[in-house]
Scaffold this motif. Structure first.
Motif, mmCIF file in Angstrom:
data_model
loop_
_atom_site.group_PDB
_atom_site.id
_atom_site.type_symbol
_atom_site.label_atom_id
_atom_site.label_comp_id
_atom_site.label_asym_id
_atom_site.label_seq_id
_atom_site.Cartn_x
_atom_site.Cartn_y
_atom_site.Cartn_z
ATOM 1 N N GLY A 155 38.445 82.695 4.787
ATOM 2 C CA GLY A 155 38.395 81.264 5.074
ATOM 3 C C GLY A 155 37.064 80.649 4.692
ATOM 4 N N VAL A 156 36.082 81.515 4.424
ATOM 5 C CA VAL A 156 34.752 81.059 4.004
ATOM 6 C C VAL A 156 34.415 81.682 2.648
ATOM 7 N N ARG A 190 52.003 89.980 -4.404
ATOM 8 C CA ARG A 190 52.620 89.889 -3.075
ATOM 9 C C ARG A 190 51.583 89.387 -2.083
ATOM 10 N N GLY A 191 51.971 89.297 -0.826
ATOM 11 C CA GLY A 191 51.058 88.788 0.198
ATOM 12 C C GLY A 191 51.076 87.278 0.191
ATOM 13 N N GLY A 192 49.900 86.679 0.293
ATOM 14 C CA GLY A 192 49.834 85.231 0.419
ATOM 15 C C GLY A 192 50.042 84.843 1.866
ATOM 16 N N HIS A 193 49.310 85.505 2.739
ATOM 17 C CA HIS A 193 49.381 85.213 4.170
ATOM 18 C C HIS A 193 48.203 85.884 4.876
ATOM 19 N N TYR A 226 48.352 78.257 3.774
ATOM 20 C CA TYR A 226 46.908 78.417 3.577
ATOM 21 C C TYR A 226 46.105 77.330 4.290
ATOM 22 N N ASP A 227 46.631 76.095 4.310
ATOM 23 C CA ASP A 227 45.909 75.010 4.996
ATOM 24 C C ASP A 227 45.841 75.259 6.497
ATOM 25 N N VAL A 228 46.937 75.771 7.053
ATOM 26 C CA VAL A 228 46.950 76.123 8.489
ATOM 27 C C VAL A 228 45.927 77.227 8.740
ATOM 28 N N HIS A 283 42.319 90.953 11.136
ATOM 29 C CA HIS A 283 43.084 89.733 11.339
ATOM 30 C C HIS A 283 42.293 88.535 10.789
ATOM 31 N N TYR A 284 42.962 87.421 10.632
ATOM 32 C CA TYR A 284 42.374 86.211 10.043
ATOM 33 C C TYR A 284 41.741 86.478 8.678
ATOM 34 N N MET A 285 42.476 87.222 7.871
ATOM 35 C CA MET A 285 42.032 87.529 6.509
ATOM 36 C C MET A 285 43.216 87.262 5.578
ATOM 37 N N TRP A 286 43.083 86.215 4.767
ATOM 38 C CA TRP A 286 44.144 85.911 3.803
ATOM 39 C C TRP A 286 44.151 87.003 2.751
ATOM 40 N N ARG A 287 45.334 87.553 2.421
ATOM 41 C CA ARG A 287 45.382 88.651 1.453
ATOM 42 C C ARG A 287 46.453 88.413 0.384
#
Ligand code: T46
Length: 138
Positions: free
Chosen positions: A73-74, A47-50, A124-126, A92-96
């Motif tokens: 992002g890094v 799940r997730g992917g955002h 993901y590109d955004v 925030h700003y953490m892809w999970r």
């Protein structure tokens, strides 16, 4: 990447199980406005992917085993949630991504804000572009 975890205070009563607790603003660095949990998932589910623009959360797994993949992002890292008394702060700003290692594992989440679909970054590109620009443009 700095990963913030919390060790919950746990009180074991001999032969009667353990009570674990954390407090908003004390053990987690924000107030809590919303609690949700995910249950009934089979093993292997992902799940997730955002990521989120503002939301801060603490994740914990009171039953079972769930792998959390994080990407700022890094850098990328993974944390296995398999201890009911351990919480993971996800800023925030953490892809999970969350991957169920065991059927019926339960993922609990305490969030600092009410649900807001506009706070999600699902591309993901955004996400990568927003991280690069400091969140000002996509
Ligand atoms: C997150 C990870 C850890 C609501 O209506 N209200 C809510 O408070 C939430 C969290 C979700 N929903 C709806 C939105 C979707 O229609 O429930 C459905 C499933 O949500 P989603 O696909 O975003 O679920 P996950 O497991 O991919 O992600 C969730 C959270 O949404 C997210 O913020 O960080 O758990």
């Amino acid at each position: 990447m700095i990963i913030q975890t919390i060790s919950m205070k746990s009180v074991t009563a001999e032969g009667m199980g353990t009570l674990s607790v954390f407090e908003a603003g004390r053990d987690v660095p924000f107030d809590i406005k919303r609690i949700y949990y995910i249950h009934g998932a089979p093993a292997g589910v992902q799940r997730g992917g955002h990521a989120h623009k503002a939301l801060r959360q603490v994740l914990w797994c009171p039953y079972g085993s769930i792998l959390i993949r994080l990407d700022d992002g890094v850098e990328k890292t993974e944390v296995l949630l398999d201890d009911p008394a351990r919480g993971l702060i996800v800023e925030h700003y953490m892809w999970r991504e969350m991957i169920w290692q065991q059927a019926d594992s339960v993922l609990c989440v305490a969030a600092d804000s009410y649900y807001d679909a506009d706070d999600y970054i699902r591309d993901y590109d955004v996400f990568k572009r927003l991280v690069k620009s400091g969140g000002t443009e996509a």
